[in-house]
Design a protein around this motif. Structure first.
Motif, PDB file in Angstrom:
ATOM      1  N   LYS A 197      34.242 -25.603  60.658  1.00  0.00           N
ATOM      2  CA  LYS A 197      34.792 -25.882  59.343  1.00  0.00           C
ATOM      3  C   LYS A 197      33.744 -25.555  58.285  1.00  0.00           C
ATOM      4  CE  LYS A 197      38.912 -27.577  60.240  1.00  0.00           C
ATOM      5  NZ  LYS A 197      40.151 -27.000  59.694  1.00  0.00           N
ATOM      6  N   LEU A 198      34.195 -24.983  57.186  1.00  0.00           N
ATOM      7  CA  LEU A 198      33.295 -24.542  56.128  1.00  0.00           C
ATOM      8  C   LEU A 198      33.420 -25.435  54.910  1.00  0.00           C
ATOM      9  CD1 LEU A 198      34.056 -20.708  56.302  1.00  0.00           C
ATOM     10  CD2 LEU A 198      32.326 -21.988  57.578  1.00  0.00           C
ATOM     11  N   SER A 199      32.375 -25.447  54.099  1.00  0.00           N
ATOM     12  CA  SER A 199      32.398 -26.148  52.813  1.00  0.00           C
ATOM     13  C   SER A 199      32.063 -25.153  51.715  1.00  0.00           C
ATOM     14  CB  SER A 199      31.392 -27.301  52.796  1.00  0.00           C
ATOM     15  OG  SER A 199      31.749 -28.300  53.723  1.00  0.00           O
ATOM     16  N   LEU A 200      32.801 -25.246  50.609  1.00  0.00           N
ATOM     17  CA  LEU A 200      32.575 -24.370  49.461  1.00  0.00           C
ATOM     18  C   LEU A 200      31.856 -25.154  48.375  1.00  0.00           C
ATOM     19  CD1 LEU A 200      33.132 -21.753  47.771  1.00  0.00           C
ATOM     20  CD2 LEU A 200      35.250 -22.875  47.026  1.00  0.00           C
ATOM     21  N   LEU A 201      30.731 -24.627  47.901  1.00  0.00           N
ATOM     22  CA  LEU A 201      29.999 -25.219  46.783  1.00  0.00           C
ATOM     23  C   LEU A 201      29.980 -24.222  45.643  1.00  0.00           C
ATOM     24  CD1 LEU A 201      28.191 -27.344  45.435  1.00  0.00           C
ATOM     25  CD2 LEU A 201      26.226 -26.298  46.606  1.00  0.00           C
ATOM     26  N   LEU A 202      30.449 -24.659  44.488  1.00  0.00           N
ATOM     27  CA  LEU A 202      30.506 -23.805  43.301  1.00  0.00           C
ATOM     28  C   LEU A 202      29.860 -24.525  42.130  1.00  0.00           C
ATOM     29  CD1 LEU A 202      31.663 -21.349  41.640  1.00  0.00           C
ATOM     30  CD2 LEU A 202      33.720 -22.756  41.302  1.00  0.00           C
TER      31      LEU A 202
END
Length: 709
Positions: free
Chosen positions: A6-11
Motif C-alpha cells: 500500500k502506498l501513501s501520497l504526500l503533497l
C-alpha cells in the motif's frame, strides 16, 4: 522501484502568504477533490490517517492506503451493423487499432452488430497520479486568486515549490508533474527567516520532523495550543488574566509558522478606556490577544504572536508593536471623547434623531423610521406579555442611537455595547442601559439569550420588524445566500420566545408590524410592501421552517417533526408547539403508540384508497345506518376520546391528549374484524367511510400520524 505494498501520497504546495481564513478549507477541499478523482480511477485509499494541514505558506496533504495498481474492466464498443459496407467495418477496426478479424459479432436490439472488446488491463497508480494532480491543482478555486510567473496559472499567492512523493515503508519516489514552470520534487524548505536550507523528504514523519527542525509547526492545532499555553503563562507571570478569544486565536495561528508569544504593557492613559474599545482596536487592527487586571477589570496588556525568535528576546518587536498600538488607541480615545461630548450636549435622544440620515434599506426607510416602528411594536409586545410598555417603547427608540457614533462607525460590532456605555454615562436606569446592549442578543446559536424583560421585548421588536419588512419587499433568502440574515433573525425570535417561555401570538404581532408599514405612520416616505395577510402568512411560514431546523438540530426525530409540522402555525404560539412536539416525542417511545399507529394506518389506507377512486363523503355518520355493534362502539369511543382530547388541549396537557387516543385501538380492531366496510348497500358503505373519517379527524387534531415511523 518500490516493493508491492500500500502506498501513501504526500503533497505540499508552498507559496507566498495564504490568508488565514482560507487555509483550513483549502487543504480540506483539495484533499477531497484529489480523493474523488482517485476513486473515479478505481484507486482506493484509507480513510484512517488522512491529513490535511496548512500554514501561512503551505498546503499539506497526506492520503495513505493507496493501491499500487488498479485493473480496469473489459470495455465493449458497438460498431457498424453486420452486412454494412466493408469500408465502414474496416474503419471501425482501424479506429481501435485492430484488424477486422479481431472484431466480434453480437446481438443488439434484434440486429447483429460488430463489436470491439478490450481486455481488462492493469495500470500503476504512480502513472495515474501526475495527470490527476496537475488537473486538480490547476482547476482548484480560491475565494481570491492571482496569476503568477509568466503563465496563466492561478493560485491564491505565487506558488514557490511543490513536494510530491509516493512512499511505502522506507522507500519513496517522486510523483513527477508540473504546475506552470514549477516541477514537483522530494525537497522542501522550512521557516523563511530562521531556516534557509532545503531538506529531503522520504515519508510523512521525515517531512513533519524536518519542518519542526526547520522552525515550522505544521499542525494548526499544535500552533493554537502553543499560543494559548504561552499566553496564559505570560499573563499569569505578570499577575494578569488572559482574555480568551477562540476566533482570534484561530486566526492568529494561521498567521505564523513558528509562534513566539510576547506580552507588553498598554500605556496607562489608555487602560481606563472601555474594555470593549481596547479589545476591538487591538483585534481589528493588530490581531493582538489581551490580558486584564483581575482586580480592576481593566485591559492592561497586549499579547503579540510573532513569527520568529529574536536575539533580544522580542524587545525590538514589542517596542515596534507598542508604537503602532499607541497610535491606534489615540484614535480610539479621540473617537470616544468626541462621542461623549456630543452625547453630553444632545443626549441619546438627539443621537436617535440623527438616525434620520442613516439608511436602513432603500425600500424601507431610515434607521429613525425603523426605530419608530420598533417602538410601536415593543409597546404591543410588552402589553401582551406583561412587561413595562412605556420603558420598552423608550428603549426601542434609543436602541439604534449609537449607530451614528464615531466609535461604532470605526468598530461596527460594538453597536449596542457603546449604546449601553453612553446610556450609563448619562445616568440612565441600569435596566434601560442593559436592554440597549442586550437587544442584539442572541447573535449566534451559542450566544446567551437575555432574561431581562426589556431586553427580550426590544429584541423581539427589532427582529420582527426586520423580518416583516424584508419579506414584505420580497427579500427572501435563497439557497445558501441570506444577505439580510433572515434565517438568523427567525432563530433569534424562536430562542427569545422558547427559552423565556413567552406566550406570544406571533400572528397578531406580525400583523401589527405589517400594519405599521402599510399605514406609514411617523414615516417620511411611502413604503410599498405586500398585503398584511400575505406578510403574516409568509412570516409565520418562514418562522415555521426555522423552528423545524431549530428542533432538528437539537436531536428531534424527523418523523415527529413531520407529524407535528403537517399544518401551518395558526396563531404563532411557539411555546404551545414546543410542548406538543415534546409530548409526541415522549408518546412515540411507548409500546401503546406503536400499536395505535398500526390501527391508524389501517384506517388511513382505506380512506386514501377511497379518495383515489372517488370523493370522500362530506356528511357525518348516521347511527341509524349502523347495524353492527362494533360500528356503534367505535363511534362511542371516538365521541368519548374527542371530549377527553378537547379537555386536555384546553389545559395544554398534550401528553394526556395523546394518551386519550390509546383507548381507540380496541374499537378500531373490533371494527375491522367484524364490519365489512365495502358493503353492497351504497348508503351503508358511505356511512362506514364517514365513520373512519371521524377517526382520522380525531387523530389529526393532534398530529399527522401517517408520518410516524
Amino acid at each position: 522501484m518500490m516493493a508491492a505494498n500500500k502506498l501513501s501520497l504526500l503533497l505540499e504546495l508552498q507559496s507566498e502568504e495564504i490568508p488565514a481564513s482560507m487555509q483550513a478549507k483549502a487543504s480540506s477541499d483539495l484533499m477531497k477533490a484529489i480523493r474523488e478523482r482517485l476513486r473515479a480511477e478505481n484507486v482506493n485509499d484509507s480513510a484512517d490517517g488522512l491529513i490535511a494541514e496548512s500554514t501561512p505558506q503551505r498546503i499539506s496533504i497526506l492520503i495513505p492506503g493507496l493501491d499500487e495498481s488498479v485493473r480496469s474492466g473489459e470495455i465493449s464498443m458497438r460498431g457498424p451493423r453486420d452486412g454494412a459496407p466493408a469500408a465502414a467495418v474496416e474503419g471501425f477496426a482501424r479506429k481501435h487499432g485492430v484488424g477486422v478479424s479481431q472484431l466480434t459479432v453480437g446481438r443488439y436490439k434484434n440486429q447483429n452488430y460488430y463489436f470491439w472488446k478490450s481486455k481488462g488491463c492493469s495500470r500503476q497508480t504512480r502513472d495515474i497520479l501526475p495527470k490527476i494532480l496537475e488537473s486538480e491543482i490547476g482547476a482548484f478555486t480560491w475565494p481570491k486568486s492571482m496569476r503568477w510567473g509568466s503563465g496563466e496559472e492561478l493560485w491564491v499567492r505565487p506558488l514557490r515549490s511543490i513536494l510530491c512523493i509516493l512512499f511505502s515503508g522506507c522507500e519513496h519516489e517522486i510523483v513527477d508533474f508540473k504546475i506552470g514552470a514549477i516541477r514537483s520534487g522530494d525537497t522542501t524548505r522550512g521557516h523563511r527567516f530562521m531556516s534557509s536550507e532545503a531538506f529531503s523528504v522520504s515519508d510523512f514523519d521525515s517531512y513533519e520532523n524536518g519542518l519542526l527542525r526547520a522552525k515550522v509547526l505544521l499542525r494548526a492545532k499544535e500552533r493554537r495550543k502553543k499560543i494559548l499555553d504561552s499566553a496564559r503563562q505570560l499573563s499569569a507571570l505578570n499577575g494578569r488574566e488572559l482574555i480568551e478569544d477562540p476566533e482570534l486565536l484561530h486566526e492568529v495561528a494561521g498567521l505564523v509558522e513558528w509562534p513566539c508569544v510576547l506580552i507588553g504593557d498598554i500605556d496607562e492613559r489608555f487602560q481606563t478606556l472601555p474594555p470593549a474599545i481596547l479589545l476591538a482596536s487591538m483585534k481589528k487592527h493588530q490581531r493582538y490577544l489581551s490580558a486584564r487586571d483581575p482586580k480592576s477589570g481593566n485591559v492592561t496588556n497586549f499579547i503579540v504572536v510573532a513569527n520568529r525568535e529574536t536575539g533580544d528576546g522580542g524587545v525590538t518587536i514589542l517596542a515596534g508593536n507598542r508604537r503602532v498600538l499607541t497610535a491606534r488607541l489615540e484614535d480610539a480615545a479621540f473617537f470616544l471623547a468626541n462621542d461623549r461630548r456630543r452625547i453630553a450636549s444632545i443626549g441619546l435622544d438627539g443621537m436617535a434623531e440623527a438616525l434620520r440620515s442613516v439608511n436602513y434599506h432603500s425600500k424601507l426607510g431610515s434607521q429613525w423610521e425603523r426605530s419608530e416602528r420598533m417602538s410601536g411594536l415593543a409597546g404591543q409586545i410588552a402589553r401582551r406579555i406583561g412587561a413595562d410598555a412605556d420603558a420598552s417603547e423608550q428603549v426601542a427608540k434609543l436602541a439604534k442611537a449609537d449607530l451614528v457614533s464615531d466609535v461604532v462607525d470605526e468598530f461596527p460590532h460594538l453597536q449596542g455595547i457603546m449604546g449601553r456605555n453612553y446610556a450609563e454615562a448619562l445616568g440612565m436606569e441600569s435596566s434601560i442601559a442593559v436592554a440597549i446592549e442586550q437587544h442584539y442578543s442572541p447573535l449566534s446559536a451559542s450566544d446567551r439569550v437575555p432574561r431581562d424583560a426589556l431586553s427580550i421585548v426590544v429584541g423581539l421588536a427589532d427582529r420582527i420588524d426586520h423580518l416583516t419588512g424584508m419579506l414584505g419587499i420580497g427579500e427572501r433568502p435563497g439557497g445558501s445566500k441570506d444577505p439580510h440574515a433572515l434565517r438568523r433573525t427567525a432563530i433569534g425570535i424562536i430562542r427569545l420566545v422558547l427559552e423565556n417561555d413567552i406566550r406570544l401570538p406571533l400572528a397578531d404581532v406580525f400583523r401589527f408590524a405589517a400594519a405599521q408599514y402599510a399605514r406609514g405612520e411617523n414615516q417620511s416616505m411611502a413604503i410599498e410592501i405586500a398585503s398584511e395577510d400575505e406578510i403574516v402568512t409568509d412570516a409565520l411560514g418562514f418562522v415555521h421552517e426555522r423552528l423545524r431546523v431549530h428542533f432538528r438540530d437539537r436531536g428531534m426525530r424527523n418523523d415527529i417533526l413531520d407529524a407535528c409540522f403537517h399544518a401551518p402555525i395558526e396563531n404563532g404560539d411557539l411555546v404551545s408547539m414546543s410542548k406538543q412536539l415534546d409530548a409526541l416525542a415522549a408518546f412515540a417511545e411507548t409500546r401503546e403508540s406503536a400499536e395505535l399507529i398500526q390501527g391508524f394506518r389501517r384506517v388511513n389506507n382505506i380512506l386514501n384508497a377511497e379518495q383515489r377512486v372517488g370523493k370522500l363523503p362530506s356528511s357525518d355518520p348516521v347511527p341509524a345506518l349502523m347495524s353492527e355493534s362494533a360500528e356503534l362502539d367505535l363511534m362511542k369511543a371516538v365521541e368519548f376520546a374527542f371530549k377527553q382530547i378537547a379537555d386536555a388541549l384546553s389545559r395544554e396537557d398534550f401528553l394526556d391528549a395523546f394518551q386519550s387516543l390509546v383507548d381507540l385501538r380496541g374499537p378500531i380492531d373490533s371494527f375491522f374484524e367484524t364490519v365489512r366496510v365495502n358493503d353492497d348497500e351504497p348508503a351503508v358503505r358511505s356511512n362506514r367511510i364517514s365513520a373512519l373519517l371521524c377517526v382520522r379527524r380525531l387523530f389529526e387534531m393532534l398530529a399527522d400520524f401517517s408520518q410516524l415511523e
